[in-house]
Design a protein around this motif. Structure first.
Motif, short mmCIF file in Angstrom:
data_model
loop_
_atom_site.label_atom_id
_atom_site.label_comp_id
_atom_site.label_asym_id
_atom_site.label_seq_id
_atom_site.Cartn_x
_atom_site.Cartn_y
_atom_site.Cartn_z
N ASN A 1 2.83 10.11 9.61
CA ASN A 1 2.03 11.20 9.07
C ASN A 1 2.64 11.76 7.79
N LEU A 2 3.20 10.87 6.99
CA LEU A 2 3.82 11.25 5.73
C LEU A 2 2.82 12.00 4.86
N GLN A 3 3.21 13.19 4.40
CA GLN A 3 2.38 13.94 3.47
C GLN A 3 2.78 13.60 2.04
N ILE A 4 1.87 13.82 1.10
CA ILE A 4 2.21 13.56 -0.31
C ILE A 4 3.08 14.67 -0.87
N MET A 5 3.03 15.86 -0.26
CA MET A 5 3.84 16.97 -0.72
C MET A 5 4.20 17.86 0.46
N GLN B 1 -4.11 14.70 1.61
CA GLN B 1 -4.71 13.46 1.12
C GLN B 1 -3.89 12.23 1.53
N LEU B 2 -4.58 11.09 1.54
CA LEU B 2 -3.89 9.80 1.70
C LEU B 2 -3.64 9.23 0.31
N GLN B 3 -2.39 9.08 -0.03
CA GLN B 3 -2.00 8.49 -1.32
C GLN B 3 -0.95 7.42 -1.03
N LEU B 4 -1.40 6.19 -0.97
CA LEU B 4 -0.53 5.11 -0.54
C LEU B 4 0.60 4.84 -1.53
N LEU C 1 12.24 1.35 6.92
CA LEU C 1 11.60 0.33 7.76
C LEU C 1 10.33 0.87 8.41
N LYS C 2 10.36 2.14 8.83
CA LYS C 2 9.19 2.73 9.47
C LYS C 2 8.04 2.88 8.47
N LEU C 3 8.36 3.18 7.22
CA LEU C 3 7.31 3.30 6.20
C LEU C 3 6.59 1.97 6.01
N ILE C 4 7.34 0.88 6.03
CA ILE C 4 6.72 -0.43 5.85
C ILE C 4 5.91 -0.81 7.08
N GLN C 5 6.39 -0.43 8.23
CA GLN C 5 5.61 -0.70 9.45
C GLN C 5 4.25 0.01 9.37
N TYR C 6 4.23 1.19 8.80
CA TYR C 6 2.96 1.89 8.62
C TYR C 6 2.09 1.16 7.60
N LEU C 7 2.69 0.75 6.49
CA LEU C 7 1.92 0.09 5.43
C LEU C 7 1.33 -1.24 5.90
#
Length: 603
Positions: A307-311, A346-349, A378-384
Protein backbone atom coordinates in the motif's frame (compact mmCIF):
# COMPACT_ATOMS: atom_id res chain seq x y z
CA UNK A 1 -0.53 48.20 2.58
CA UNK A 2 2.05 45.66 1.46
CA UNK A 3 1.21 43.60 -1.62
CA UNK A 4 2.85 40.20 -1.99
CA UNK A 5 5.82 40.42 -4.31
CA UNK A 6 6.59 38.30 -7.32
CA UNK A 7 7.48 34.78 -6.35
CA UNK A 8 11.12 35.45 -7.25
CA UNK A 9 11.12 38.47 -4.89
CA UNK A 10 11.27 36.12 -1.92
CA UNK A 11 14.18 34.76 0.06
CA UNK A 12 14.15 31.50 2.01
CA UNK A 13 15.29 31.20 5.60
CA UNK A 14 14.72 28.13 7.73
CA UNK A 15 15.83 25.85 10.55
CA UNK A 16 15.32 22.44 8.87
CA UNK A 17 11.95 22.03 10.55
CA UNK A 18 10.08 24.95 9.03
CA UNK A 19 10.83 27.95 6.82
CA UNK A 20 9.91 31.58 6.25
CA UNK A 21 9.75 33.62 3.05
CA UNK A 22 11.00 37.21 3.26
CA UNK A 23 10.20 39.70 0.50
CA UNK A 24 12.57 42.35 -0.88
CA UNK A 25 10.84 45.06 1.17
CA UNK A 26 11.64 43.28 4.43
CA UNK A 27 8.26 41.60 4.92
CA UNK A 28 8.05 38.02 6.17
CA UNK A 29 4.86 36.94 4.38
CA UNK A 30 4.95 33.19 5.06
CA UNK A 31 5.80 31.19 8.15
CA UNK A 32 4.29 27.98 9.51
CA UNK A 33 5.01 27.01 13.11
CA UNK A 34 6.32 24.73 14.44
CA UNK A 35 6.64 22.52 11.30
CA UNK A 36 6.59 22.98 7.54
CA UNK A 37 3.05 21.58 7.44
CA UNK A 38 1.71 23.43 10.49
CA UNK A 39 -0.82 26.25 10.26
CA UNK A 40 0.68 29.52 9.07
CA UNK A 41 1.29 32.38 11.51
CA UNK A 42 2.08 34.68 8.56
CA UNK A 43 -0.14 33.92 5.54
CA UNK A 44 0.01 37.30 3.81
CA UNK A 45 1.61 35.58 0.82
CA UNK A 46 -1.77 34.02 0.02
CA UNK A 47 -3.88 36.99 1.01
CA UNK A 48 -3.05 40.41 2.43
CA UNK A 49 -1.59 42.05 5.51
CA UNK A 50 -4.79 41.07 7.30
CA UNK A 51 -3.63 37.44 7.20
CA UNK A 52 -0.36 37.97 9.05
CA UNK A 53 3.07 39.45 8.33
CA UNK A 54 6.21 40.86 9.93
CA UNK A 55 7.79 43.85 8.25
CA UNK A 56 11.06 45.54 9.22
CA UNK A 57 12.46 48.35 7.11
CA UNK A 58 13.25 52.06 6.94
CA UNK A 59 10.43 54.43 7.79
CA UNK A 60 9.09 55.60 4.45
CA UNK A 61 7.05 58.66 3.50
CA UNK A 62 3.91 58.91 5.64
CA UNK A 63 4.69 55.57 7.23
CA UNK A 64 4.03 53.71 3.97
CA UNK A 65 5.51 50.31 3.17
CA UNK A 66 9.30 50.60 2.81
CA UNK A 67 10.73 50.29 -0.70
CA UNK A 68 12.55 47.14 -1.81
CA UNK A 69 16.03 46.70 -0.41
CA UNK A 70 18.77 48.07 -2.63
CA UNK A 71 20.86 44.96 -2.11
CA UNK A 72 20.39 41.54 -0.57
CA UNK A 73 22.47 38.39 -0.34
CA UNK A 74 23.07 35.33 1.74
CA UNK A 75 26.09 35.57 4.00
CA UNK A 76 28.54 33.35 2.20
CA UNK A 77 27.41 29.75 1.90
CA UNK A 78 24.68 30.00 4.53
CA UNK A 79 20.96 30.59 4.97
CA UNK A 80 21.54 33.91 6.75
CA UNK A 81 19.91 36.69 4.72
CA UNK A 82 21.21 40.27 4.61
CA UNK A 83 19.11 43.07 3.11
CA UNK A 84 20.42 46.63 2.80
CA UNK A 85 18.62 49.90 2.16
CA UNK A 86 20.26 53.17 1.08
CA UNK A 87 18.10 56.01 2.36
CA UNK A 88 18.50 59.82 2.36
CA UNK A 89 19.52 59.52 6.01
CA UNK A 90 21.96 56.66 5.67
CA UNK A 91 22.33 52.94 5.04
CA UNK A 92 20.83 50.17 7.17
CA UNK A 93 21.09 46.39 7.13
CA UNK A 94 18.60 43.76 8.32
CA UNK A 95 19.92 40.26 9.07
CA UNK A 96 17.28 37.50 8.99
CA UNK A 97 17.80 33.89 9.99
CA UNK A 98 16.34 30.90 11.80
CA UNK A 99 18.91 29.08 13.96
CA UNK A 100 19.02 25.27 13.63
CA UNK A 101 16.64 24.27 16.34
CA UNK A 102 17.75 23.53 19.87
CA UNK A 103 14.56 24.20 21.75
CA UNK A 104 11.80 26.53 20.56
CA UNK A 105 11.70 27.52 16.87
CA UNK A 106 12.89 31.10 16.41
CA UNK A 107 12.84 33.71 13.65
CA UNK A 108 15.49 36.32 14.50
CA UNK A 109 15.86 39.70 12.80
CA UNK A 110 18.81 41.97 13.65
CA UNK A 111 18.81 45.58 12.46
CA UNK A 112 22.29 47.04 12.02
CA UNK A 113 23.21 50.65 11.28
CA UNK A 114 25.79 51.02 8.50
CA UNK A 115 25.96 54.79 7.98
CA UNK A 116 24.01 57.86 9.05
CA UNK A 117 21.05 57.66 11.40
CA UNK A 118 18.15 55.72 9.86
CA UNK A 119 14.61 55.72 11.35
CA UNK A 120 13.24 52.17 11.31
CA UNK A 121 9.93 50.43 11.99
CA UNK A 122 9.01 46.88 12.91
CA UNK A 123 5.35 45.97 12.31
CA UNK A 124 4.29 42.51 13.52
CA UNK A 125 0.81 41.15 12.90
CA UNK A 126 0.41 37.53 13.99
CA UNK A 127 -2.61 35.62 12.73
CA UNK A 128 -3.02 31.95 13.54
CA UNK A 129 -4.71 29.23 11.50
CA UNK A 130 -3.63 30.63 8.11
CA UNK A 131 -4.78 34.17 8.90
CA UNK A 132 -8.18 33.23 10.25
CA UNK A 133 -7.64 33.60 14.00
CA UNK A 134 -6.68 36.83 15.76
CA UNK A 135 -4.68 35.83 18.86
CA UNK A 136 -4.84 37.42 22.29
CA UNK A 137 -1.71 39.60 22.43
CA UNK A 138 -0.66 40.72 25.89
CA UNK A 139 2.30 41.27 28.16
CA UNK A 140 3.15 38.31 30.34
CA UNK A 141 4.21 38.39 33.98
CA UNK A 142 7.87 38.53 32.92
CA UNK A 143 7.28 41.58 30.70
CA UNK A 144 7.49 39.63 27.43
CA UNK A 145 4.90 40.05 24.69
CA UNK A 146 2.98 36.88 23.82
CA UNK A 147 0.25 36.05 21.32
CA UNK A 148 -1.99 33.13 22.30
CA UNK A 149 -4.77 31.27 20.49
CA UNK A 150 -5.80 27.69 21.17
CA UNK A 151 -2.77 25.39 21.27
CA UNK A 152 -0.29 28.00 20.03
CA UNK A 153 1.70 30.79 21.60
CA UNK A 154 4.24 33.04 19.91
CA UNK A 155 6.59 35.11 22.06
CA UNK A 156 8.02 38.40 20.85
CA UNK A 157 11.27 39.64 22.36
CA UNK A 158 13.16 42.87 21.70
CA UNK A 159 14.91 45.65 23.61
CA UNK A 160 13.15 48.21 21.44
CA UNK A 161 10.09 49.93 22.88
CA UNK A 162 6.87 48.51 21.41
CA UNK A 163 3.25 49.62 21.19
CA UNK A 164 0.02 48.20 19.84
CA UNK A 165 -2.19 49.76 17.19
CA UNK A 166 -4.81 48.27 14.84
CA UNK A 167 -4.17 44.77 16.17
CA UNK A 168 -0.49 45.11 15.21
CA UNK A 169 2.62 45.35 17.40
CA UNK A 170 4.96 48.18 16.37
CA UNK A 171 8.44 49.35 17.29
CA UNK A 172 9.85 52.66 16.03
CA UNK A 173 13.56 53.24 16.56
CA UNK A 174 16.68 54.74 14.97
CA UNK A 175 20.01 53.04 14.29
CA UNK A 176 23.42 54.67 13.94
CA UNK A 177 26.61 53.09 12.54
CA UNK A 178 27.52 49.97 14.50
CA UNK A 179 24.30 49.87 16.50
CA UNK A 180 22.32 46.64 16.43
CA UNK A 181 18.73 46.09 17.54
CA UNK A 182 17.45 42.51 17.66
CA UNK A 183 13.92 41.11 17.38
CA UNK A 184 12.89 37.49 17.92
CA UNK A 185 9.69 35.51 17.74
CA UNK A 186 9.61 32.05 19.32
CA UNK A 187 6.84 29.44 19.23
CA UNK A 188 5.82 27.24 22.12
CA UNK A 189 2.68 25.17 22.88
CA UNK A 190 0.39 27.52 24.79
CA UNK A 191 0.07 25.19 27.78
CA UNK A 192 3.82 25.12 28.43
CA UNK A 193 6.17 27.51 30.16
CA UNK A 194 7.54 30.41 28.08
CA UNK A 195 10.53 29.59 25.84
CA UNK A 196 13.98 30.63 27.01
CA UNK A 197 15.01 34.20 26.35
CA UNK A 198 16.70 34.40 22.95
CA UNK A 199 20.37 35.18 22.49
CA UNK A 200 20.37 36.69 18.98
CA UNK A 201 24.10 37.36 18.58
CA UNK A 202 25.14 33.93 19.81
CA UNK A 203 22.45 32.31 17.66
CA UNK A 204 23.73 34.18 14.59
CA UNK A 205 27.27 32.94 15.13
CA UNK A 206 26.07 29.38 15.68
CA UNK A 207 23.90 29.48 12.55
CA UNK A 208 26.76 30.69 10.38
CA UNK A 209 29.06 28.03 11.83
CA UNK A 210 26.49 25.31 11.14
CA UNK A 211 26.15 26.17 7.47
CA UNK A 212 29.86 26.75 6.92
CA UNK A 213 30.69 23.35 8.37
CA UNK A 214 27.91 21.64 6.42
CA UNK A 215 29.00 23.11 3.08
CA UNK A 216 32.59 21.96 3.70
CA UNK A 217 31.42 18.39 3.06
CA UNK A 218 30.47 19.19 -0.55
CA UNK A 219 32.63 17.19 -2.95
CA UNK A 220 31.73 19.20 -6.06
CA UNK A 221 34.36 21.75 -7.09
CA UNK A 222 33.46 22.39 -10.72
CA UNK A 223 32.70 25.58 -12.65
CA UNK A 224 29.11 25.74 -11.40
CA UNK A 225 29.99 25.43 -7.72
CA UNK A 226 28.12 28.54 -6.57
CA UNK A 227 24.87 27.38 -8.18
CA UNK A 228 25.31 23.81 -6.94
CA UNK A 229 26.10 24.83 -3.36
CA UNK A 230 23.13 27.19 -3.19
CA UNK A 231 20.89 24.41 -4.47
CA UNK A 232 22.33 21.98 -1.92
CA UNK A 233 21.72 24.46 0.91
CA UNK A 234 18.15 24.85 -0.32
CA UNK A 235 17.62 21.08 -0.35
CA UNK A 236 19.08 20.80 3.15
CA UNK A 237 16.69 23.55 4.28
CA UNK A 238 13.77 21.49 2.94
CA UNK A 239 14.81 18.50 5.08
CA UNK A 240 12.83 17.93 8.27
CA UNK A 241 15.70 17.23 10.64
CA UNK A 242 13.88 15.18 13.32
CA UNK A 243 12.81 12.46 10.86
CA UNK A 244 14.86 12.87 7.66
CA UNK A 245 11.73 13.55 5.58
CA UNK A 246 12.16 16.03 2.73
CA UNK A 247 9.38 18.43 1.69
CA UNK A 248 8.88 19.20 -1.99
CA UNK A 249 8.56 22.91 -1.15
CA UNK A 250 7.82 24.96 2.00
CA UNK A 251 4.68 26.57 0.54
CA UNK A 252 1.16 25.75 -0.55
CA UNK A 253 -0.98 27.06 -3.39
CA UNK A 254 1.50 29.28 -5.19
CA UNK A 255 -0.09 29.00 -8.64
CA UNK A 256 1.31 27.25 -11.67
CA UNK A 257 -0.84 29.64 -13.71
CA UNK A 258 -1.37 33.15 -12.31
CA UNK A 259 -5.09 33.58 -11.75
CA UNK A 260 -5.72 29.86 -12.30
CA UNK A 261 -6.67 26.97 -10.07
CA UNK A 262 -3.58 24.74 -10.41
CA UNK A 263 -2.64 25.39 -6.80
CA UNK A 264 -1.38 22.57 -4.60
CA UNK A 265 0.09 21.98 -1.16
CA UNK A 266 3.71 20.84 -1.48
CA UNK A 267 4.64 20.69 2.23
CA UNK A 268 4.84 16.91 2.23
CA UNK A 269 7.36 14.22 1.38
CA UNK A 270 6.83 12.86 -2.11
CA UNK A 271 8.76 9.63 -2.42
CA UNK A 272 9.76 10.67 -5.93
CA UNK A 273 11.03 14.12 -5.00
CA UNK A 274 12.76 12.85 -1.88
CA UNK A 275 14.42 10.00 -3.75
CA UNK A 276 15.90 12.25 -6.43
CA UNK A 277 16.95 14.74 -3.75
CA UNK A 278 18.71 11.91 -1.97
CA UNK A 279 20.51 10.99 -5.19
CA UNK A 280 21.87 14.52 -5.62
CA UNK A 281 22.98 14.70 -2.00
CA UNK A 282 24.75 11.35 -2.22
CA UNK A 283 26.63 12.35 -5.36
CA UNK A 284 27.87 15.53 -3.74
CA UNK A 285 29.13 13.97 -0.51
CA UNK A 286 26.15 14.05 1.85
CA UNK A 287 25.72 10.52 3.16
CA UNK A 288 24.20 11.38 6.55
CA UNK A 289 21.13 12.86 4.86
CA UNK A 290 20.87 9.72 2.76
CA UNK A 291 20.96 7.52 5.85
CA UNK A 292 18.32 9.64 7.61
CA UNK A 293 16.01 9.54 4.59
CA UNK A 294 16.38 5.78 4.25
CA UNK A 295 15.38 5.39 7.90
CA UNK A 296 12.41 7.72 7.32
CA UNK A 297 11.34 5.62 4.32
CA UNK A 298 11.47 2.39 6.27
CA UNK A 299 9.35 3.88 9.05
CA UNK A 300 6.83 5.44 6.66
CA UNK A 301 6.32 2.30 4.60
CA UNK A 302 6.60 0.08 7.70
CA UNK A 303 5.34 -3.45 7.02
CA UNK A 304 2.93 -2.44 4.29
CA UNK A 305 4.81 -1.87 1.00
CA UNK A 306 1.84 -3.20 -0.98
CA UNK A 307 0.00 0.00 0.00
CA UNK A 308 2.89 2.32 -0.82
CA UNK A 309 1.69 5.93 -1.04
CA UNK A 310 3.26 8.45 -3.41
CA UNK A 311 3.63 10.91 -0.53
CA UNK A 312 3.57 11.03 3.23
CA UNK A 313 3.68 13.63 5.96
CA UNK A 314 7.13 14.72 7.07
CA UNK A 315 7.00 12.30 10.01
CA UNK A 316 5.52 9.53 7.87
CA UNK A 317 1.82 10.39 8.30
CA UNK A 318 -0.49 8.75 5.76
CA UNK A 319 -3.62 10.89 6.06
CA UNK A 320 -3.16 14.08 4.01
CA UNK A 321 -6.76 15.04 3.34
CA UNK A 322 -7.23 17.98 0.99
CA UNK A 323 -9.28 21.05 1.99
CA UNK A 324 -9.81 24.60 0.73
CA UNK A 325 -9.34 27.75 2.83
CA UNK A 326 -12.20 29.96 1.71
CA UNK A 327 -11.07 33.03 3.68
CA UNK A 328 -7.80 33.33 1.73
CA UNK A 329 -8.13 34.83 -1.78
CA UNK A 330 -4.90 33.22 -2.96
CA UNK A 331 -1.67 34.57 -4.37
CA UNK A 332 -2.62 37.32 -6.83
CA UNK A 333 -6.23 36.13 -6.58
CA UNK A 334 -5.26 32.63 -7.69
CA UNK A 335 -7.75 30.48 -5.82
CA UNK A 336 -8.51 28.18 -4.27
CA UNK A 337 -5.93 27.95 -1.51
CA UNK A 338 -5.53 24.28 -0.63
CA UNK A 339 -4.03 22.48 2.34
CA UNK A 340 -3.44 18.74 2.31
CA UNK A 341 -3.13 16.89 -0.97
CA UNK A 342 -5.71 14.54 -2.43
CA UNK A 343 -3.15 13.04 -4.78
CA UNK A 344 -1.75 11.03 -1.86
CA UNK A 345 -4.06 8.15 -2.72
CA UNK A 346 -3.14 7.94 -6.38
CA UNK A 347 -1.44 4.98 -8.03
CA UNK A 348 1.85 6.14 -9.51
CA UNK A 349 3.93 3.16 -10.52
CA UNK A 350 7.02 5.24 -11.30
CA UNK A 351 7.51 5.81 -7.55
CA UNK A 352 8.65 2.21 -7.17
CA UNK A 353 11.44 2.93 -9.62
CA UNK A 354 12.55 6.16 -7.96
CA UNK A 355 12.66 4.59 -4.50
CA UNK A 356 14.53 1.53 -5.74
CA UNK A 357 17.00 3.70 -7.66
CA UNK A 358 17.68 5.74 -4.51
CA UNK A 359 18.25 2.60 -2.43
CA UNK A 360 20.51 1.24 -5.18
CA UNK A 361 22.59 4.41 -5.26
CA UNK A 362 22.88 4.41 -1.47
CA UNK A 363 24.13 0.82 -1.67
CA UNK A 364 26.59 1.63 -4.47
CA UNK A 365 28.06 4.61 -2.61
CA UNK A 366 28.83 2.52 0.45
CA UNK A 367 26.06 3.52 2.81
CA UNK A 368 26.03 1.05 5.68
CA UNK A 369 23.82 -1.91 4.88
CA UNK A 370 20.31 -2.05 6.29
CA UNK A 371 18.78 -5.49 5.98
CA UNK A 372 15.22 -4.23 6.07
CA UNK A 373 15.95 -1.82 3.19
CA UNK A 374 16.89 -4.85 1.10
CA UNK A 375 13.77 -6.70 2.22
CA UNK A 376 11.67 -3.66 1.30
CA UNK A 377 13.22 -3.57 -2.15
CA UNK A 378 12.33 -7.22 -2.74
CA UNK A 379 8.77 -6.64 -1.53
CA UNK A 380 8.35 -3.70 -3.91
CA UNK A 381 9.27 -5.90 -6.86
CA UNK A 382 6.93 -8.62 -5.69
CA UNK A 383 4.15 -6.03 -5.85
CA UNK A 384 5.22 -4.82 -9.29
CA UNK A 385 5.18 -8.37 -10.65
CA UNK A 386 1.40 -8.33 -10.67
CA UNK A 387 0.73 -4.59 -11.05
CA UNK A 388 3.26 -3.09 -13.47
CA UNK A 389 0.93 -3.57 -16.44
CA UNK A 390 -1.93 -1.58 -14.88
CA UNK A 391 -2.81 2.01 -15.87
CA UNK A 392 -1.96 4.71 -13.32
CA UNK A 393 -2.04 8.48 -12.74
CA UNK A 394 1.62 8.89 -13.66
CA UNK A 395 4.41 11.19 -12.57
CA UNK A 396 2.35 14.36 -13.07
CA UNK A 397 -0.52 13.22 -10.84
CA UNK A 398 -3.19 13.68 -13.49
CA UNK A 399 -6.71 13.98 -12.16
CA UNK A 400 -8.19 12.59 -15.35
CA UNK A 401 -8.58 8.90 -16.27
CA UNK A 402 -5.72 6.49 -15.57
CA UNK A 403 -3.51 5.62 -18.52
CA UNK A 404 -0.63 3.34 -19.38
CA UNK A 405 1.99 6.07 -19.03
CA UNK A 406 5.28 5.20 -20.70
CA UNK A 407 7.37 6.83 -17.99
CA UNK A 408 5.63 4.73 -15.33
CA UNK A 409 6.48 1.54 -17.22
CA UNK A 410 10.08 2.65 -17.72
CA UNK A 411 10.46 3.28 -13.99
CA UNK A 412 8.90 -0.12 -13.22
CA UNK A 413 11.67 -1.53 -15.41
CA UNK A 414 14.21 0.49 -13.40
CA UNK A 415 12.89 -0.98 -10.15
CA UNK A 416 13.31 -4.52 -11.43
CA UNK A 417 16.70 -3.80 -13.03
CA UNK A 418 18.20 -2.30 -9.86
CA UNK A 419 16.89 -5.15 -7.74
CA UNK A 420 18.45 -7.66 -10.12
CA UNK A 421 21.75 -5.84 -9.64
CA UNK A 422 21.30 -6.08 -5.86
CA UNK A 423 20.79 -9.84 -6.12
CA UNK A 424 23.74 -10.20 -8.51
CA UNK A 425 25.96 -8.42 -5.96
CA UNK A 426 25.30 -11.28 -3.56
CA UNK A 427 23.81 -9.11 -0.82
CA UNK A 428 20.33 -10.65 -1.03
CA UNK A 429 18.68 -13.71 -2.48
CA UNK A 430 15.87 -13.55 -4.99
CA UNK A 431 14.36 -15.26 -8.04
CA UNK A 432 17.00 -13.95 -10.43
CA UNK A 433 15.91 -15.65 -13.64
CA UNK A 434 12.25 -14.93 -13.01
CA UNK A 435 12.93 -11.23 -12.54
CA UNK A 436 15.26 -11.09 -15.52
CA UNK A 437 12.34 -12.35 -17.58
CA UNK A 438 10.11 -9.71 -15.96
CA UNK A 439 12.60 -7.00 -16.85
CA UNK A 440 12.63 -8.19 -20.46
CA UNK A 441 8.83 -8.32 -20.56
CA UNK A 442 8.46 -4.72 -19.39
CA UNK A 443 11.13 -3.52 -21.81
CA UNK A 444 9.48 -5.27 -24.73
CA UNK A 445 6.04 -3.97 -23.77
CA UNK A 446 7.22 -0.34 -23.67
CA UNK A 447 9.07 -0.55 -26.97
CA UNK A 448 6.10 -2.16 -28.72
CA UNK A 449 3.23 -0.13 -27.26
CA UNK A 450 4.80 3.16 -26.22
CA UNK A 451 6.77 3.95 -29.38
CA UNK A 452 5.44 5.69 -32.48
CA UNK A 453 7.41 4.27 -35.43
CA UNK A 454 6.08 6.81 -37.91
CA UNK A 455 7.26 9.78 -35.86
CA UNK A 456 10.28 7.99 -34.35
CA UNK A 457 9.39 8.96 -30.81
CA UNK A 458 8.10 7.46 -27.61
CA UNK A 459 4.72 8.84 -26.56
CA UNK A 460 3.11 9.90 -23.31
CA UNK A 461 1.02 6.76 -22.98
CA UNK A 462 0.20 3.62 -24.90
CA UNK A 463 -1.78 4.41 -28.02
CA UNK A 464 -1.52 8.18 -27.66
CA UNK A 465 0.05 10.75 -29.96
CA UNK A 466 0.93 13.21 -27.19
CA UNK A 467 4.48 13.70 -26.02
CA UNK A 468 5.63 13.99 -22.42
CA UNK A 469 8.86 15.51 -21.08
CA UNK A 470 9.29 12.59 -18.66
CA UNK A 471 10.35 10.58 -21.71
CA UNK A 472 13.64 12.48 -21.51
CA UNK A 473 14.54 10.24 -18.56
CA UNK A 474 14.68 7.11 -20.74
CA UNK A 475 18.44 7.35 -21.46
CA UNK A 476 19.24 8.77 -18.00
CA UNK A 477 17.71 5.69 -16.36
CA UNK A 478 19.60 3.33 -18.68
CA UNK A 479 16.45 1.97 -20.32
CA UNK A 480 18.03 2.60 -23.74
CA UNK A 481 21.48 3.93 -24.64
CA UNK A 482 21.75 7.61 -25.62
CA UNK A 483 22.77 6.80 -29.19
CA UNK A 484 19.66 4.69 -29.85
CA UNK A 485 17.73 6.27 -32.73
CA UNK A 486 14.51 6.07 -30.75
CA UNK A 487 16.08 8.09 -27.94
CA UNK A 488 17.42 10.74 -30.30
CA UNK A 489 14.08 10.87 -32.11
CA UNK A 490 12.25 11.39 -28.82
CA UNK A 491 14.59 14.19 -27.74
CA UNK A 492 14.17 15.97 -31.06
CA UNK A 493 10.38 15.52 -31.04
CA UNK A 494 10.16 17.06 -27.56
CA UNK A 495 12.31 19.96 -28.70
CA UNK A 496 9.94 20.56 -31.62
CA UNK A 497 6.60 20.03 -29.93
CA UNK A 498 6.99 20.80 -26.23
CA UNK A 499 9.47 23.68 -26.25
CA UNK A 500 8.52 27.31 -25.71
CA UNK A 501 9.92 30.15 -27.78
CA UNK A 502 12.62 30.54 -25.13
CA UNK A 503 13.66 26.91 -25.59
CA UNK A 504 12.27 25.72 -22.26
CA UNK A 505 10.19 22.56 -21.99
CA UNK A 506 6.53 22.01 -21.09
CA UNK A 507 5.57 18.82 -19.25
CA UNK A 508 2.92 17.83 -21.79
CA UNK A 509 0.29 19.58 -23.97
CA UNK A 510 -2.40 21.41 -22.02
CA UNK A 511 -5.49 23.18 -23.27
CA UNK A 512 -7.14 26.32 -22.03
CA UNK A 513 -10.47 25.25 -23.52
CA UNK A 514 -10.94 21.87 -21.87
CA UNK A 515 -9.46 19.76 -19.16
CA UNK A 516 -7.01 17.85 -21.37
CA UNK A 517 -5.06 14.80 -20.23
CA UNK A 518 -4.62 15.99 -16.64
CA UNK A 519 -8.29 16.59 -15.94
CA UNK A 520 -7.66 20.27 -15.11
CA UNK A 521 -8.59 23.52 -16.76
CA UNK A 522 -6.09 26.21 -17.73
CA UNK A 523 -2.46 26.22 -18.77
CA UNK A 524 0.84 26.18 -16.96
CA UNK A 525 4.40 27.40 -17.43
CA UNK A 526 7.49 25.58 -18.57
CA UNK A 527 8.39 22.96 -15.97
CA UNK A 528 11.97 23.75 -15.00
CA UNK A 529 12.97 20.17 -14.16
CA UNK A 530 12.03 19.13 -17.70
CA UNK A 531 14.27 21.77 -19.20
CA UNK A 532 17.19 20.55 -17.10
CA UNK A 533 16.42 16.99 -18.28
CA UNK A 534 16.66 18.19 -21.87
CA UNK A 535 20.05 19.74 -21.18
CA UNK A 536 21.16 16.42 -19.67
CA UNK A 537 19.99 14.48 -22.71
CA UNK A 538 21.65 16.87 -25.13
CA UNK A 539 24.93 16.35 -23.31
CA UNK A 540 24.43 12.58 -23.38
CA UNK A 541 23.99 12.52 -27.17
CA UNK A 542 27.08 14.67 -27.73
CA UNK A 543 25.44 18.07 -28.20
CA UNK A 544 27.35 19.47 -25.26
CA UNK A 545 27.58 23.09 -26.42
CA UNK A 546 23.83 23.19 -26.91
CA UNK A 547 23.33 21.57 -23.51
CA UNK A 548 25.58 24.09 -21.82
CA UNK A 549 23.81 27.04 -23.43
CA UNK A 550 20.43 25.74 -22.28
CA UNK A 551 21.77 25.07 -18.78
CA UNK A 552 23.21 28.56 -18.44
CA UNK A 553 19.97 30.03 -19.74
CA UNK A 554 18.15 28.10 -17.02
CA UNK A 555 20.59 29.41 -14.42
CA UNK A 556 19.67 32.94 -15.50
CA UNK A 557 16.06 32.29 -14.43
CA UNK A 558 17.09 31.95 -10.77
CA UNK A 559 16.34 34.93 -8.61
CA UNK A 560 19.15 37.10 -7.27
CA UNK A 561 19.64 34.64 -4.41
CA UNK A 562 19.90 31.57 -6.64
CA UNK A 563 16.40 30.18 -5.96
CA UNK A 564 13.93 28.54 -8.33
CA UNK A 565 10.22 27.89 -8.20
CA UNK A 566 8.58 24.95 -9.95
CA UNK A 567 7.93 26.59 -13.33
CA UNK A 568 8.72 29.54 -15.58
CA UNK A 569 5.90 31.44 -17.25
CA UNK A 570 7.22 32.37 -20.71
CA UNK A 571 4.40 34.84 -21.33
CA UNK A 572 4.81 36.79 -18.09
CA UNK A 573 8.57 36.16 -17.86
CA UNK A 574 8.37 35.22 -14.20
CA UNK A 575 8.61 32.24 -11.86
CA UNK A 576 5.41 30.41 -10.94
CA UNK A 577 4.49 27.50 -8.68
CA UNK A 578 5.57 26.61 -5.16
CA UNK A 579 8.88 28.08 -4.05
CA UNK A 580 11.63 27.17 -3.68
CA UNK A 581 11.09 23.84 -5.33
CA UNK A 582 13.26 20.77 -4.69
CA UNK A 583 12.22 19.31 -8.04
CA UNK A 584 13.92 22.28 -9.76
CA UNK A 585 17.10 22.42 -7.68
CA UNK A 586 17.83 18.67 -7.90
CA UNK A 587 18.13 18.52 -11.71
CA UNK A 588 20.17 21.73 -11.61
CA UNK A 589 22.74 19.85 -9.54
CA UNK A 590 22.52 16.77 -11.75
CA UNK A 591 23.06 18.71 -14.97
CA UNK A 592 25.97 20.63 -13.48
CA UNK A 593 27.61 17.34 -12.54
CA UNK A 594 27.05 15.90 -15.99
CA UNK A 595 28.39 18.94 -17.82
CA UNK A 596 31.39 19.14 -15.53
CA UNK A 597 32.17 15.47 -16.14
CA UNK A 598 31.95 15.91 -19.89
CA UNK A 599 35.36 15.90 -21.55
CA UNK A 600 33.99 18.39 -24.04
CA UNK A 601 33.39 21.02 -21.36
CA UNK A 602 35.26 24.24 -22.03
CA UNK A 603 35.51 26.32 -18.85
Amino acid sequence: MHVAGRIEDYALIGDMQTAALVCRDGTADWLCLPRFDSHAVFAGLLGSDEHGFWRIGPVHASGATPPPADRRRYRGDSLVLESEWDTPRGTVRVIDFMPPRDGAPQLIRIVEGVSGRVPMRSALRMRFSYGRVVPWVHTGADGRTVAVAGPDSVWFDTEAETYGKDLTTYADFTVAPGERVAFTISWEPSHKEPPALPEPEGALEATEDFWREWVEHCTYHGPYRDAVVRSLITLKALTYAPTGGIVAAPTTSLPEDIGGSRNWDYRFTWLRDAAITLSSLLRTGYREEARAWREWLLRAVAGDPENLQIMYGIAGERELGEAELSWLPGYEESGPVRIGNGAAGQLQLDVYGEVTEALHLAHMTGLARNDYASVLQLKLIQYLESHWDEPDEGIWEVRGPRRHFVHSKVMAWVAVDRTIKLIESGDVDGPLEKWRDLRDDIHRDVCEKGYDKERNTFTQSYGSKELDASLLLIPQMGFLPPDDKRVIGTIEAIQRELSTEDGFVLRYPTSGDDAGVDGLEGDEGAFLACSFWLADDLAMIGRVDEARKLFEKLLSLRNDLGLLAEEWDPRLQRQVGNFPQAFSHVPLIDTALRLTASSAFVG
